[in-house]
Design an enzyme around this catalytic site. Structure first.
Site, short mmCIF file in Angstrom:
data_model
loop_
_atom_site.label_atom_id
_atom_site.label_comp_id
_atom_site.label_asym_id
_atom_site.label_seq_id
_atom_site.Cartn_x
_atom_site.Cartn_y
_atom_site.Cartn_z
N LYS A 22 11.18 -2.65 8.48
CA LYS A 22 11.02 -3.28 7.16
C LYS A 22 11.48 -2.34 6.06
CE LYS A 22 6.85 -3.23 5.04
NZ LYS A 22 6.91 -2.67 3.68
N ASN A 23 11.02 -1.09 6.14
CA ASN A 23 11.29 -0.16 5.04
C ASN A 23 12.75 0.28 4.98
OD1 ASN A 23 8.66 -0.41 4.36
ND2 ASN A 23 8.03 1.68 4.90
N CYS A 116 -1.43 -2.19 -6.93
CA CYS A 116 -1.21 -2.13 -5.49
C CYS A 116 -2.50 -1.80 -4.77
CB CYS A 116 -0.18 -1.05 -5.20
SG CYS A 116 0.08 -0.85 -3.48
N ARG A 121 0.73 2.73 -8.39
CA ARG A 121 2.03 3.10 -7.81
C ARG A 121 3.04 3.20 -8.94
NH1 ARG A 121 2.79 0.23 -1.93
NH2 ARG A 121 4.48 1.57 -1.27
N ILE A 123 6.21 4.26 -11.43
CA ILE A 123 7.66 4.32 -11.17
C ILE A 123 8.33 5.27 -12.16
CG2 ILE A 123 7.92 2.09 -10.02
CD1 ILE A 123 8.80 0.96 -12.77
N ASP A 124 7.52 6.20 -12.68
CA ASP A 124 8.05 7.13 -13.69
C ASP A 124 9.26 7.92 -13.18
OD1 ASP A 124 5.88 8.09 -12.02
OD2 ASP A 124 6.06 10.00 -13.06
N ASP A 307 1.80 5.92 6.45
CA ASP A 307 1.73 4.55 6.97
C ASP A 307 1.07 4.49 8.35
OD1 ASP A 307 2.90 3.62 4.71
OD2 ASP A 307 4.86 3.19 5.59
N ARG A 399 3.38 -9.04 6.28
CA ARG A 399 4.40 -8.38 5.46
C ARG A 399 5.19 -7.36 6.29
NH1 ARG A 399 1.83 -5.08 1.73
NH2 ARG A 399 3.93 -4.31 1.57
C1 UD1 Z 1 7.53 4.00 0.64
C2 UD1 Z 1 7.23 3.02 1.75
C3 UD1 Z 1 5.76 3.04 2.07
C4 UD1 Z 1 5.30 4.46 2.40
C5 UD1 Z 1 5.73 5.42 1.28
C6 UD1 Z 1 5.45 6.88 1.61
C7 UD1 Z 1 8.87 1.27 1.47
C8 UD1 Z 1 9.13 -0.16 1.14
N1 UD1 Z 1 7.61 1.69 1.32
O1 UD1 Z 1 6.81 3.57 -0.51
O2 UD1 Z 1 5.55 2.21 3.20
O3 UD1 Z 1 3.91 4.46 2.50
O4 UD1 Z 1 7.13 5.32 1.02
O5 UD1 Z 1 6.07 7.24 2.80
O6 UD1 Z 1 9.74 1.98 1.92
N2 UD1 Z 1 5.11 8.21 -7.13
C9 UD1 Z 1 4.98 8.54 -8.47
N3 UD1 Z 1 5.98 8.16 -9.32
C10 UD1 Z 1 7.09 7.49 -8.92
C11 UD1 Z 1 7.22 7.17 -7.53
C12 UD1 Z 1 6.20 7.55 -6.65
O7 UD1 Z 1 4.01 9.14 -8.89
O8 UD1 Z 1 7.96 7.19 -9.74
C13 UD1 Z 1 4.04 8.62 -6.19
C14 UD1 Z 1 3.32 7.42 -5.57
O9 UD1 Z 1 2.31 6.93 -6.41
C15 UD1 Z 1 2.79 8.00 -4.29
C16 UD1 Z 1 3.87 9.01 -3.89
O10 UD1 Z 1 4.62 9.27 -5.07
O11 UD1 Z 1 1.59 8.67 -4.55
C17 UD1 Z 1 4.78 8.53 -2.80
O12 UD1 Z 1 5.39 7.33 -3.18
P1 UD1 Z 1 6.81 6.88 -2.65
O13 UD1 Z 1 7.35 7.87 -1.67
O14 UD1 Z 1 7.65 6.54 -3.82
O15 UD1 Z 1 6.45 5.56 -1.86
P2 UD1 Z 1 7.16 4.17 -1.94
O16 UD1 Z 1 8.63 4.34 -2.04
O17 UD1 Z 1 6.48 3.33 -2.96
#
Ligand code: UD1
Length: 418
Positions: A22-23, A116, A121, A123-124, A307, A399
């Site tokens: 999926k990812n 979430c 979560r 996206i900064d 995960d 999902r």
């Molecule tokens: C992806 C995976 C998810 C997995 C995660 C970590 C997909 C669809 N999802 O999620 O299954 O659990 O990687 O391996 O691929 N963060 C920030 N700011 C940002 C982005 C992230 O603070 O702009 C933080 C998040 O809150 C979290 C950490 O960074 O604490 C890791 O997040 P990230 O690696 O981005 O996970 P996802 O891409 O959302």
């Protein structure tokens, strides 16, 4: 409302072909939007998140059809560049489409993907990286509107944390940008490499994926291609954990064995026998599992994957001894523990740490899936519990798992969907 009914106690025996990841499939589908012509993606799992991604693609002007695990995506020259909030809310990773919109159109409007179940979560990192590449971003009433005055240009970006989503979004934006982009402290997850492999098949110039520094040289155009999505390492971990806990003997085929090493090396400590040959993983489990002696710390790849945290925890509930988990990626990823405790587990959560003392017996119960992997953990617990369990809110599980009940039935589990 559908639910899973599980009668615990059966050993698992048999063979299983692992589903596509999926990812991996989600960002690759977003990447197909960047290509001229047709992309044919094999091994796409049949999952609600994948269908949500198809709906987004169709809305932004692609033709996306799906049959027998193959998605055919034809990107249009024009289409909407603003994704409505309803579509953004359908799945958490919809934010990945912003990089693709920007890469192709130099403009794009999306919403925050929503609160979430794993905690906030943000996206900064995604947005600050786009800004470095020349994107102007305005946020109002939850909508994020991006535009570019001149061009999107390559940039040197150092991520404060190796975020998977941010790395993917930057890659999607950078492949068609002017000049070179360097992502330092990039995520090294296998799905990043799969995305890079797909993009290279389409004509992109990317180096360093799978390592901490990714270098992307923008090209003028990408073309379509035929590609097979990698297999799902977390689904693989789930079926191995289930068989380890329930006892029995299974073989998983089509596995990405190397990618699963961080999980397999810890599962190995529980005393079951695990052998790997090419893309196959054999597991035999007989006696009571042993607790894992090392603290199970979730870390970015190649560390132990967040995960798989709930999944391994479920397998260790009845182990001999105490296992300790430390969740370092998400701030709210122990919500499954209440359900496991309801079934008789002895788990104490304190901040980032969860202490799991192995118990002799678990009892079937009615529990509600809290999130995707937490739901899968409840299925594993139900398989090793005495009596009947009912797991509700299984849309979370759907999902990420393709026909989970059929896969487990094939291995001999007593599980059905109602
Ligand atoms: C992806 C995976 C998810 C997995 C995660 C970590 C997909 C669809 N999802 O999620 O299954 O659990 O990687 O391996 O691929 N963060 C920030 N700011 C940002 C982005 C992230 O603070 O702009 C933080 C998040 O809150 C979290 C950490 O960074 O604490 C890791 O997040 P990230 O690696 O981005 O996970 P996802 O891409 O959302």
């Amino acid at each position: 409302m559908q639910k899973l009914i599980v009668q615990g106690g059966a050993k698992l025996r048999g063979e299983l072909d692992l589903q596509g990841s999926k990812n991996s499939a989600l960002p690759i589908m977003a990447a197909a939007y960047l290509c001229r012509g047709e992309c044919i993606l094999h091994n796409c799992p049949k999952l609600t998140d994948i269908y949500a991604a198809s709906r987004i693609l169709n809305y932004i002007g692609c033709k996306c059809s799906f049959a027998d695990n193959t998605a055919v995506i034809t990107s249009a020259q024009s289409g909407h560049t603003a994704i409505p909030e309803e579509l953004m809310q359908e799945m958490r990773s919809s934010i990945i489409f912003l990089g693709a919109l920007l890469g192709k159109n130099k403009t794009g409007t999306v919403s925050y993907p929503g609160g979430c179940e794993l905690g906030s979560r943000p996206i900064d990192m995604h947005l600050s990286s786009f800004r470095k590449m020349g994107v102007d971003i305005k946020e109002k009433f939850g909508r994020i509107t991006c535009s570019v005055r001149k061009s999107i240009h390559g940039a040197k970006i150092s991520l404060p944390f190796p975020s998977v989503g941010a790395t993917e979004n930057i890659m999607l934006c950078a492949v068609l940008a002017d000049g070179e982009t360097v992502i330092n402290n990039a995520a090294r997850e296998p799905e990043i490499k799969d995305l890079a492999d797909f993009l290279r098949c389409c004509g992109a110039k990317i180096k360093g994926d799978g390592e901490s520094s990714i270098v992307i040289e923008g090209v003028k155009e990408l073309h379509g291609c035929e590609y097979t999505v990698m297999s799902d390492r977390i689904a693989g971990a789930t079926y191995l954990a289930a068989a380890a806990a329930a006892g029995g003997e299974i073989i998983i085929h089509k596995a990405c064995v190397g990618c699963m090493e961080p999980f397999i090396s810890l599962l190995d400590q529980t005393g079951c026998s695990i052998y790997t040959i090419d893309d196959g993983i054999y597991l035999r489990s007989g006696l009571r599992l042993k607790a894992v002696r090392d603290c199970i710390r979730t870390m970015p790849h190649p560390g132990f994957p967040t995960d798989a945290q709930a999944i391994l925890m479920a397998a260790l509930i009845k182990a001999d001894g105490t296992s300790v988990f430390e969740e370092n990626i998400f701030d709210c990823r122990y919500r499954h523990t209440d359900a496991l405790v309801k079934m008789g587990a002895d788990i104490t959560v304190l901040g980032k740490t969860a202490v799991v003392k192995g118990v002799d017996r678990l009892y079937g119960a009615r529990v509600e899936a809290t999130d995707l992997r937490g739901g899968a953990a409840m299925v594993i617990a139900a398989l090793i519990a005495e009596g009947k369990s009912e797991i509700t809110s299984i849309s979370h599980i759907d999902r990420g798992y393709e026909e989970i009940e059929l896969c487990l039935q094939r291995l001999g589990a007593d599980i059905k969907r109602e």
